[in-house]
Design a protein around this motif. Structure first.
Motif, short mmCIF file in Angstrom:
data_model
loop_
_atom_site.label_atom_id
_atom_site.label_comp_id
_atom_site.label_asym_id
_atom_site.label_seq_id
_atom_site.Cartn_x
_atom_site.Cartn_y
_atom_site.Cartn_z
N ARG A 102 0.71 -1.29 0.00
CA ARG A 102 -0.24 -0.12 0.07
C ARG A 102 0.86 1.35 -0.07
N GLN A 105 2.49 1.80 -3.48
CA GLN A 105 1.22 2.38 -4.22
C GLN A 105 0.91 3.81 -4.03
N SER A 109 1.72 6.88 -6.38
CA SER A 109 0.70 7.97 -7.12
C SER A 109 1.11 9.27 -6.51
#
Length: 130
Positions: A102, A105, A109
């Motif tokens: 997570r 990611q 982003s």
């Protein structure tokens, strides 16, 4: 493929909005996961950075999406704040105890949003000097 400057600019802005809202969502999701995992008595500063990044990205995207001929200087400042916040958030994403997948990611982003902010800043700067 863009065939004109106006179309290329529009494509850049659409991409920016996608990246900015995507970053806001990723940071908000990480904040929720961290908040749930952390003790309510000692919330992490990291979690607050996630929330701040999400709020700034969302505010910046909303501002740019409805920007007509408003204050270009204010918009440039907002984009600079967004880019810097994304950079700091991405730099601080990997911490002990955070879920690596997570976090990776979220960092990706944030980096994409930072790059998009800087591209739009470049576009605005070139419009001012033209």
């Amino acid at each position: 493929m863009a065939t004109s400057t106006g179309e290329a600019d529009r494509d850049l802005l659409v991409r920016f909005l996608e990246e900015c809202f995507g970053c806001a969502q990723a940071c908000q999701e990480c904040a929720v996961v961290c908040w749930t995992a952390a003790s309510a008595l000692s919330p992490e500063a990291r979690n607050r950075l996630d929330v701040r990044c999400a709020e700034i990205c969302e505010r910046t995207a909303r501002l740019l999406s409805r920007q007509n001929s408003g204050d270009g200087a204010a918009l440039r400042i907002q984009l600079e704040v967004c880019a810097e916040t994304c950079r700091v958030t991405a730099d601080n994403t990997f911490r002990p105890g955070r879920m690596e997948h997570r976090s990776a990611q979220q960092a990706a982003s944030c980096r994409r949003c930072e790059v998009s902010c800087r591209r739009v800043l470049g576009l605005l700067t070139s419009e001012v000097t033209a």
